[in-house]
Design a protein around this motif. Structure first.
Motif, PDB file in Angstrom:
ATOM      1  N   GLU A 141       0.819  -1.217   0.000  1.00 29.44           N
ATOM      2  CA  GLU A 141       0.000   0.000   0.000  1.00 29.44           C
ATOM      3  C   GLU A 141       0.850   1.263   0.000  1.00 29.44           C
ATOM      4  OE1 GLU A 141      -2.883  -0.197   3.119  1.00 29.44           O
ATOM      5  OE2 GLU A 141      -4.123  -1.676   2.067  1.00 29.44           O
ATOM      6  N   ILE A 142       1.917   1.312   0.796  1.00 33.52           N
ATOM      7  CA  ILE A 142       2.689   2.556   0.837  1.00 33.52           C
ATOM      8  C   ILE A 142       3.492   2.772  -0.446  1.00 33.52           C
ATOM      9  CG2 ILE A 142       2.818   2.570   3.352  1.00 33.52           C
ATOM     10  CD1 ILE A 142       5.759   1.720   3.108  1.00 33.52           C
ATOM     11  N   SER A 143       3.796   1.701  -1.168  1.00 33.86           N
ATOM     12  CA  SER A 143       4.609   1.844  -2.374  1.00 33.86           C
ATOM     13  C   SER A 143       3.788   1.831  -3.665  1.00 33.86           C
ATOM     14  CB  SER A 143       5.653   0.729  -2.442  1.00 33.86           C
ATOM     15  OG  SER A 143       5.038  -0.549  -2.496  1.00 33.86           O
ATOM     16  N   ASP A 144       2.482   1.631  -3.563  1.00 37.94           N
ATOM     17  CA  ASP A 144       1.619   1.535  -4.740  1.00 37.94           C
ATOM     18  C   ASP A 144       1.548   2.885  -5.462  1.00 37.94           C
ATOM     19  OD1 ASP A 144      -0.288   0.945  -6.643  1.00 37.94           O
ATOM     20  OD2 ASP A 144      -1.694   0.031  -5.234  1.00 37.94           O
ATOM     21  N   LYS A 145       1.808   2.867  -6.767  1.00 38.21           N
ATOM     22  CA  LYS A 145       1.725   4.113  -7.539  1.00 38.21           C
ATOM     23  C   LYS A 145       0.423   4.214  -8.330  1.00 38.21           C
ATOM     24  CE  LYS A 145       4.008   2.425 -11.740  1.00 38.21           C
ATOM     25  NZ  LYS A 145       5.113   2.661 -12.708  1.00 38.21           N
ATOM     26  N   TYR A 146      -0.407   3.175  -8.269  1.00 40.09           N
ATOM     27  CA  TYR A 146      -1.629   3.153  -9.065  1.00 40.09           C
ATOM     28  C   TYR A 146      -2.896   3.456  -8.280  1.00 40.09           C
ATOM     29  CZ  TYR A 146       1.231   0.791 -12.587  1.00 40.09           C
ATOM     30  OH  TYR A 146       2.207   0.478 -13.507  1.00 40.09           O
ATOM     31  N   ASN A 147      -2.902   3.210  -6.968  1.00 37.75           N
ATOM     32  CA  ASN A 147      -4.142   3.260  -6.194  1.00 37.75           C
ATOM     33  C   ASN A 147      -3.967   3.992  -4.872  1.00 37.75           C
ATOM     34  OD1 ASN A 147      -5.762   1.275  -7.917  1.00 37.75           O
ATOM     35  ND2 ASN A 147      -3.977   0.040  -7.362  1.00 37.75           N
ATOM     36  N   PRO A 148      -5.019   4.732  -4.440  1.00 43.06           N
ATOM     37  CA  PRO A 148      -5.022   5.330  -3.101  1.00 43.06           C
ATOM     38  C   PRO A 148      -5.630   4.347  -2.091  1.00 43.06           C
ATOM     39  CG  PRO A 148      -6.920   6.102  -4.328  1.00 43.06           C
ATOM     40  CD  PRO A 148      -6.172   5.164  -5.252  1.00 43.06           C
ATOM     41  N   TYR A 149      -5.330   4.560  -0.813  1.00 37.47           N
ATOM     42  CA  TYR A 149      -5.899   3.741   0.258  1.00 37.47           C
ATOM     43  C   TYR A 149      -6.291   4.669   1.402  1.00 37.47           C
ATOM     44  CZ  TYR A 149      -3.606   0.052  -2.387  1.00 37.47           C
ATOM     45  OH  TYR A 149      -3.203  -0.777  -3.392  1.00 37.47           O
ATOM     46  N   ASP A 150      -7.407   4.361   2.047  1.00 38.63           N
ATOM     47  CA  ASP A 150      -7.884   5.188   3.146  1.00 38.63           C
ATOM     48  C   ASP A 150      -6.837   5.282   4.245  1.00 38.63           C
ATOM     49  OD1 ASP A 150     -10.278   5.562   1.852  1.00 38.63           O
ATOM     50  OD2 ASP A 150     -11.339   3.986   2.963  1.00 38.63           O
TER      51      ASP A 150
ATOM     52  N   VAL B  54      -3.817   6.306   4.127  1.00 41.25           N
ATOM     53  CA  VAL B  54      -2.439   6.016   3.724  1.00 41.25           C
ATOM     54  C   VAL B  54      -1.960   7.094   2.757  1.00 41.25           C
ATOM     55  CG1 VAL B  54      -0.895   4.393   2.570  1.00 41.25           C
ATOM     56  CG2 VAL B  54      -2.773   3.528   4.001  1.00 41.25           C
ATOM     57  N   THR B  55      -0.835   7.706   3.084  1.00 40.20           N
ATOM     58  CA  THR B  55      -0.169   8.584   2.121  1.00 40.20           C
ATOM     59  C   THR B  55       0.915   7.757   1.443  1.00 40.20           C
ATOM     60  OG1 THR B  55      -0.571  10.533   3.499  1.00 40.20           O
ATOM     61  CG2 THR B  55       1.150  10.706   1.814  1.00 40.20           C
ATOM     62  N   ASN B  56       0.713   7.481   0.175  1.00 46.32           N
ATOM     63  CA  ASN B  56       1.614   6.562  -0.529  1.00 46.32           C
ATOM     64  C   ASN B  56       2.185   7.217  -1.781  1.00 46.32           C
ATOM     65  OD1 ASN B  56      -0.588   6.551  -2.233  1.00 46.32           O
ATOM     66  ND2 ASN B  56      -0.903   4.336  -2.187  1.00 46.32           N
ATOM     67  N   ILE B  57       2.829   6.419  -2.615  1.00 41.65           N
ATOM     68  CA  ILE B  57       3.439   6.947  -3.836  1.00 41.65           C
ATOM     69  C   ILE B  57       2.380   7.523  -4.771  1.00 41.65           C
ATOM     70  CG2 ILE B  57       4.755   6.335  -5.895  1.00 41.65           C
ATOM     71  CD1 ILE B  57       6.418   6.577  -3.360  1.00 41.65           C
ATOM     72  N   TYR B  58       1.231   6.885  -4.867  1.00 39.03           N
ATOM     73  CA  TYR B  58       0.140   7.425  -5.684  1.00 39.03           C
ATOM     74  C   TYR B  58      -0.230   8.834  -5.198  1.00 39.03           C
ATOM     75  CZ  TYR B  58      -4.569   8.135  -7.527  1.00 39.03           C
ATOM     76  OH  TYR B  58      -5.684   8.674  -8.143  1.00 39.03           O
ATOM     77  N   THR B  59      -0.413   8.989  -3.891  1.00 41.53           N
ATOM     78  CA  THR B  59      -0.777  10.289  -3.314  1.00 41.53           C
ATOM     79  C   THR B  59       0.262  11.342  -3.664  1.00 41.53           C
ATOM     80  OG1 THR B  59      -1.653   9.051  -1.427  1.00 41.53           O
ATOM     81  CG2 THR B  59      -1.474  11.436  -1.192  1.00 41.53           C
ATOM     82  N   MET B  60       1.529  10.990  -3.506  1.00 42.28           N
ATOM     83  CA  MET B  60       2.602  11.942  -3.763  1.00 42.28           C
ATOM     84  C   MET B  60       2.678  12.311  -5.235  1.00 42.28           C
ATOM     85  SD  MET B  60       5.326  10.049  -1.272  1.00 42.28           S
ATOM     86  CE  MET B  60       6.733  10.943  -1.913  1.00 42.28           C
ATOM     87  N   ASN B  61       2.512  11.333  -6.111  1.00 45.88           N
ATOM     88  CA  ASN B  61       2.607  11.592  -7.554  1.00 45.88           C
ATOM     89  C   ASN B  61       1.456  12.445  -8.070  1.00 45.88           C
ATOM     90  OD1 ASN B  61       4.952  10.104  -7.677  1.00 45.88           O
ATOM     91  ND2 ASN B  61       4.010   8.303  -8.596  1.00 45.88           N
ATOM     92  N   GLN B  62       0.304  12.352  -7.418  1.00 48.36           N
ATOM     93  CA  GLN B  62      -0.840  13.155  -7.850  1.00 48.36           C
ATOM     94  C   GLN B  62      -0.596  14.641  -7.593  1.00 48.36           C
ATOM     95  OE1 GLN B  62      -2.262  10.591  -9.769  1.00 48.36           O
ATOM     96  NE2 GLN B  62      -4.020  11.890  -9.368  1.00 48.36           N
ATOM     97  N   ASN B  63       0.102  14.951  -6.510  1.00 45.93           N
ATOM     98  CA  ASN B  63       0.387  16.348  -6.160  1.00 45.93           C
ATOM     99  C   ASN B  63       1.837  16.457  -5.692  1.00 45.93           C
ATOM    100  OD1 ASN B  63      -2.473  17.641  -6.259  1.00 45.93           O
ATOM    101  ND2 ASN B  63      -2.750  15.793  -5.011  1.00 45.93           N
ATOM    102  N   PRO B  64       2.783  16.361  -6.609  1.00 50.49           N
ATOM    103  CA  PRO B  64       4.194  16.260  -6.210  1.00 50.49           C
ATOM    104  C   PRO B  64       4.742  17.475  -5.470  1.00 50.49           C
ATOM    105  CG  PRO B  64       3.980  16.587  -8.581  1.00 50.49           C
ATOM    106  CD  PRO B  64       2.609  16.300  -8.069  1.00 50.49           C
ATOM    107  N   THR B  65       4.198  18.653  -5.723  1.00 55.32           N
ATOM    108  CA  THR B  65       4.750  19.853  -5.075  1.00 55.32           C
ATOM    109  C   THR B  65       4.198  20.067  -3.665  1.00 55.32           C
ATOM    110  OG1 THR B  65       3.055  21.257  -6.097  1.00 55.32           O
ATOM    111  CG2 THR B  65       5.140  20.989  -7.285  1.00 55.32           C
TER     112      THR B  65
END
Length: 391
Positions: free
Chosen positions: A93-102, A104-115
């Protein structure tokens, strides 16, 4: 990046374990079996040792993960199964770049709003920092900042659909991205633009950056499982993390000859119906010991054909292309996280460069399958681990 569908590493002999008979009920071991059921030679055995098999499907890391443990009946196998799955799920979950999880701030979350400034778990920071340190050590052939270019290659690969019933037959749109299209991503793949605050546990990137932990997260998770399993009072275990990562260990050396036997898949072999290359499934038989980790990177699973061009999934950060210096490399090491990182970088080197690299690193050996089928070794692979080649 190394989501190997074919059986890269196949267990060819099981553990051979003998335990003392104990009159203890198999509490919480309903899914386990007596050890003698593994082989005909144990049919008359009085051993009360159990073996338990656990399997997790492609819900985690887009692969199948298998664990076999060998335990005394007093050991709670369900507790081990639960802890292992919790660990797998957490790192997925923390390393997933495709999906969000309740929650969890993960790679997907960061990539959606990198700044944005993202507050993340310690372990995600640890993975990122470990990766950044080894980017320099691998001459940047391994990099977690390749998200923008990997996304382009992923979309092109997904548009080209392999026929599951006919070898080397494809449908859909099978094209290759232009170099100009790939080059647009270069300004967004600078890892020095990742800012980490260890005190406040935050990560910030610059605009249009996208991280990808595909070449490290499964290995990192596997190393955490190795540390957990090694801490238990169990006789042995074998973890197959998607077939490209195999770990072995346990507290008691009760196997025949004290070794585990694995084979490395011949990269010219295909399980697809109609494949012309089914004469042999493996090319090297390795004997490994407690604590060893086997990791493979190869070009023969996640690939597609654009015309006559063979395009695999491991992208060279320097050219933005899937370079083909070899068909596969298999590492023997004692650290799954570092092995995952190294295998990606070494796959992108020439065989000669890879041998020189491996020979400088303690507790690391490797065997290469070259483009022409030539087999090469690091300094100690042949003498320490190789049993035979399938020639």
């Amino acid at each position: 990046m190394k989501k190997i569908f074919l059986t890269t590493l196949i267990l060819i002999t099981s553990f051979i374990l003998v335990g003392c008979k104990k009159e203890v009920p198999n509490v919480n071991n309903s899914e386990c079996n007596n050890i003698f059921e593994l082989s005909q030679e144990f049919k008359d055995s009085s051993s009360s040792m159990l073996y338990c098999d656990f399997n997790w499907t492609s819900d985690y890391f887009d692969t199948v993960i298998n664990l076999r443990i060998f335990i005394d009946p007093q050991v709670d196998s369900k507790e081990i199964e639960t802890k292992v799955e919790e660990t797998i799920k957490y790192y997925h979950e923390i390393s997933d770049k495709y999906n969000p999880y309740d929650g969890v701030t993960n790679i997907y979350t960061m990539n959606q709003n990198p700044t944005d400034t993202h507050t993340v778990d310690d372990e995600l920071i640890n993975i990122i920092e470990l990766s950044l340190y080894h980017e320099e050590n691998t001459s940047n052939l391994f990099s977690i900042s390749l998200g923008p270019v990997l996304e382009i290659w992923h979309d092109y690969r997904e548009a080209c659909i392999p026929d599951p019933f006919e070898y080397n037959s494809w449908s859909g749109i099978c094209e290759k991205p232009s170099q100009d299209e790939l080059n647009v991503t270069v300004p967004y793949m600078d890892s020095t633009n990742i800012t980490i605050d260890d005190v406040n546990k935050t990560v910030t990137m610059t605009e249009n950056m996208k991280l990808d932990l595909g070449a490290v997260s499964k290995g990192y998770m596997s190393q955490k499982l190795k540390e957990y399993l090694d801490s238990l009072d169990i006789s042995g275990y074998l973890l197959n993390a998607g077939t490209s990562i195999v770990l072995v260990g346990g507290q008691y050396g009760l196997r025949d000859s004290g070794v585990f036997n694995v084979v490395a898949t011949d990269p010219t072999y295909s399980l697809k119906i109609g494949s012309p290359n089914t004469s042999k499934s493996w090319y090297a038989w390795l004997e490994i010991m407690d604590g060893d980790v086997i990791i493979t990177s190869g070009d023969y699973d996640r690939f597609y054909m654009a015309g006559e061009e063979y395009l695999h999934h491991i992208i060279d950060p320097n050219t933005l292309q899937p370079e083909r210096n070899l068909r596969a490399v298999t590492l023997v090491t004692d650290d799954a996280a570092l092995g995952d990182i190294y295998s990606t970088a070494i796959f992108l080197m020439t065989v000669e460069e890879g041998i020189a690299f491996v020979n400088l690193i303690p507790n690391l050996e490797a065997i290469w399958y070259g483009m022409d089928g030539t087999i090469s070794y690091s300094d100690n692979l042949e003498s320490e681990y190789l049993r035979t080649l399938n020639e």
